[in-house]
Design a protein around this motif. Structure first.
Motif, PDB file in Angstrom:
ATOM      1  N   PHE A 222      20.107  -6.722   9.509  1.00  0.00           N
ATOM      2  CA  PHE A 222      18.779  -6.290   9.080  1.00  0.00           C
ATOM      3  C   PHE A 222      17.722  -7.309   9.475  1.00  0.00           C
ATOM      4  N   ASP A 223      18.007  -8.576   9.243  1.00  0.00           N
ATOM      5  CA  ASP A 223      17.047  -9.626   9.571  1.00  0.00           C
ATOM      6  C   ASP A 223      16.749  -9.711  11.058  1.00  0.00           C
ATOM      7  N   ARG A 224      17.653  -9.173  11.880  1.00  0.00           N
ATOM      8  CA  ARG A 224      17.474  -9.232  13.329  1.00  0.00           C
ATOM      9  C   ARG A 224      16.617  -8.088  13.865  1.00  0.00           C
ATOM     10  N   ILE A 225      16.212  -7.151  13.019  1.00  0.00           N
ATOM     11  CA  ILE A 225      15.310  -6.089  13.482  1.00  0.00           C
ATOM     12  C   ILE A 225      14.069  -6.740  14.084  1.00  0.00           C
ATOM     13  N   GLN A 226      13.759  -6.360  15.296  1.00  0.00           N
ATOM     14  CA  GLN A 226      12.601  -6.966  15.961  1.00  0.00           C
ATOM     15  C   GLN A 226      11.303  -6.523  15.312  1.00  0.00           C
ATOM     16  N   GLU A 227      11.226  -5.252  14.988  1.00  0.00           N
ATOM     17  CA  GLU A 227      10.037  -4.704  14.339  1.00  0.00           C
ATOM     18  C   GLU A 227      10.442  -3.474  13.543  1.00  0.00           C
ATOM     19  N   LEU A 228       9.828  -3.307  12.379  1.00  0.00           N
ATOM     20  CA  LEU A 228      10.150  -2.175  11.507  1.00  0.00           C
ATOM     21  C   LEU A 228       8.877  -1.404  11.179  1.00  0.00           C
ATOM     22  N   VAL A 229       8.854  -0.139  11.578  1.00  0.00           N
ATOM     23  CA  VAL A 229       7.751   0.768  11.274  1.00  0.00           C
ATOM     24  C   VAL A 229       8.298   1.871  10.379  1.00  0.00           C
ATOM     25  N   SER A 230       7.618   2.126   9.274  1.00  0.00           N
ATOM     26  CA  SER A 230       8.093   3.129   8.315  1.00  0.00           C
ATOM     27  C   SER A 230       7.006   4.136   8.001  1.00  0.00           C
TER      28      SER A 230
ATOM     29  N   ILE B 275       6.936  -5.078   7.320  1.00  0.00           N
ATOM     30  CA  ILE B 275       7.135  -3.655   7.580  1.00  0.00           C
ATOM     31  C   ILE B 275       5.760  -3.065   7.833  1.00  0.00           C
ATOM     32  N   HIS B 276       5.643  -2.214   8.827  1.00  0.00           N
ATOM     33  CA  HIS B 276       4.379  -1.541   9.111  1.00  0.00           C
ATOM     34  C   HIS B 276       4.403  -0.200   8.377  1.00  0.00           C
ATOM     35  N   MET B 277       3.567  -0.075   7.363  1.00  0.00           N
ATOM     36  CA  MET B 277       3.577   1.083   6.468  1.00  0.00           C
ATOM     37  C   MET B 277       2.593   2.143   6.948  1.00  0.00           C
ATOM     38  N   ILE B 278       3.143   3.169   7.574  1.00  0.00           N
ATOM     39  CA  ILE B 278       2.349   4.313   8.035  1.00  0.00           C
ATOM     40  C   ILE B 278       2.369   5.327   6.901  1.00  0.00           C
ATOM     41  N   GLY B 279       1.428   5.182   5.972  1.00  0.00           N
ATOM     42  CA  GLY B 279       1.438   6.006   4.780  1.00  0.00           C
ATOM     43  C   GLY B 279       0.506   7.196   4.850  1.00  0.00           C
ATOM     44  N   LEU B 280       0.376   7.866   3.725  1.00  0.00           N
ATOM     45  CA  LEU B 280      -0.427   9.087   3.666  1.00  0.00           C
ATOM     46  C   LEU B 280      -1.912   8.838   3.926  1.00  0.00           C
ATOM     47  N   ASP B 281      -2.368   7.603   3.759  1.00  0.00           N
ATOM     48  CA  ASP B 281      -3.765   7.301   4.052  1.00  0.00           C
ATOM     49  C   ASP B 281      -4.118   7.637   5.491  1.00  0.00           C
ATOM     50  N   VAL B 282      -3.173   7.452   6.408  1.00  0.00           N
ATOM     51  CA  VAL B 282      -3.435   7.754   7.815  1.00  0.00           C
ATOM     52  C   VAL B 282      -2.800   9.071   8.251  1.00  0.00           C
ATOM     53  N   THR B 283      -1.612   9.385   7.752  1.00  0.00           N
ATOM     54  CA  THR B 283      -0.939  10.583   8.268  1.00  0.00           C
ATOM     55  C   THR B 283      -1.629  11.867   7.834  1.00  0.00           C
ATOM     56  N   ARG B 284      -2.326  11.835   6.700  1.00  0.00           N
ATOM     57  CA  ARG B 284      -3.024  13.050   6.251  1.00  0.00           C
ATOM     58  C   ARG B 284      -4.148  13.453   7.212  1.00  0.00           C
ATOM     59  N   LYS B 285      -4.536  12.552   8.089  1.00  0.00           N
ATOM     60  CA  LYS B 285      -5.592  12.850   9.056  1.00  0.00           C
ATOM     61  C   LYS B 285      -5.046  13.489  10.328  1.00  0.00           C
TER      62      LYS B 285
END
Length: 394
Positions: free
Chosen positions: A139-147, A256-266
């Motif tokens: 897990f720690d070796r993940i280069q980048e995490l987008v959720s 973690i890059h949090m792609i939440g409802l603030d942006v996805t609702r658009k």
């Protein structure tokens, strides 16, 4: 070759659109797809992923079955949103075979330990939580995490305050966010007590992304890094002029890059956009129409929206192009019980004085997203998509 990535998902209508996009982006190399229970039960998600791969002519991409239930709470699917088959009741022809001997967690662990591999998580974070429990090093070796998950100022979509992916398995989401916070605190301690958010990559080791600019990443963040520096692989301003360089740490995921409802609702696929897609390319347009018809009806019934919100493709698009979203760094935790189950508690004012463990995205450019989605999926230049200029919601 593009950047290597594992797509962890729960297909799902918008997951399927995200997979179509990921397989069309030349900058990405999809190493594998891991399935988690979420929108659809895990076996249904496995079948749906294969249907998408068949449509895209990419059955060479392996699909691995993961968690069939959340860490602790009872599993609650979202078939009321995605249809009885999880694909908008399109009931596409099954694709037999292609089952892998490894589990999702086993595949993740082996692939991530090889290095230079990121994860785009489009569903509940159960597989990643299981990975932490089974192989923390991987897990720690993940280069980048987008959720794709969570929400900051936007209301929830399965409770007043919670987004589905984190609500469906809040314990998994909390474990992931708290593990990242732990990693960040460990890095901070190793960088010296005087360092808070300003350690350089040179001083704190590669992959340390603790600084992004206020201008490019939103309010509440200080520093000099550019928008693309909200991700890994950046050079950050050195801490305290004249300070001795702390020891170099190995790569360790801290954000973690949090792609939440603030942006996805658009990101709303309107009937006009769907018709335009079909006119430009009937092969893809007809497939998208079949799997989204149910989605359109759901959004009209529950939100009185003419169109459907397609959350997950934005996470893939953002991974490929950081200019599509903006936000800020903050410490984030996830509520695991009570009336606020699954809520992302975003410490935007730095109340807790904790090391940031997330980049919380709050702004996006819907028009730019649809230029990316149409352009990559249909392999068309921007000049051949001129109607998007007038059809996209801002």
């Amino acid at each position: 070759m593009g950047r290597k990535v594992i797509i962890d998902c729960d297909p799902g209508i918008d997951d399927s659109l995200a997979l179509m996009l990921a397989l069309s982006v030349e900058e990405l190399e999809v190493a594998g797809i891991t399935i988690v229970c979420g929108n659809a039960p895990v076996e249904m998600g496995f079948e749906n992923a294969k249907k998408v791969l068949k449509h895209m002519g990419r059955l060479d991409v392996p699909v691995f079955v993961g968690a069939e239930k959340p860490l602790k709470r009872e599993y609650v699917n979202a078939l009321d949103t995605h249809g009885a088959d999880g694909l908008g009741e399109s009931f596409l022809e099954p694709v037999p075979g292609y089952r892998q001997p490894q589990s999702a967690v086993e595949f993740m662990a082996g692939t991530l330990k090889q290095g230079d591999c990121s994860v785009i998580a489009l569903g509940p974070l159960t597989n990643l939580a299981r990975l932490i429990e089974a192989d923390r090093e991987a897990f720690d070796r993940i280069q980048e995490l987008v959720s794709m998950g969570g929400n900051f100022r936007s209301h929830g979509n399965c409770s007043p305050v919670a987004e589905y992916n984190y609500w469906a398995d809040p314990d998994a989401a909390a474990l992931v966010y708290r593990t990242l916070a732990e990693n960040g605190e460990a890095s901070r301690e190793n960088c010296g007590s005087g360092d808070t958010r300003e350690a350089s990559r040179e001083n704190c080791g590669p992959g340390d992304t603790r600084e992004a600019s206020r201008e490019n990443c939103g309010p509440g963040v200080t520093g000099e890094a550019s928008r693309e520096n909200c991700g890994p692989g950046v050079t950050l301003p050195a801490s305290r002029k004249g300070a001795a360089a702390p020891p170099v740490l190995p790569d360790r995921l801290t954000r973690i890059h949090m792609i939440g409802l603030d942006v996805t609702r658009k990101i709303v696929l309107t009937p006009d956009l769907l018709e335009y897609l079909d006119r430009l390319d009937h092969f893809h347009g007809d497939f998208v129409r079949k799997i989204t018809r149910f989605y359109y009806d759901f959004h009209w019934e529950w939100e009185h929206l003419v169109g459907c919100v397609i959350n997950d493709p934005l996470a893939v698009a953002y991974f490929a192009d950081r200019s599509l979203c903006r936000g800020f760094e903050a410490y984030v935790d996830v509520e695991t019980g009570g009336i606020s189950l699954g809520q992302t508690v975003v410490d935007s004012m730095n109340f807790y004085r904790r090391q940031p463990n997330a980049v919380v995205l709050t702004e996006t450019d819907a028009k730019a997203f649809f230029y990316t989605f149409f352009g990559k999926l249909l392999n068309k230049e921007r000049t051949h998509l001129e109607l998007l200029e007038h059809m996209c919601r801002m």
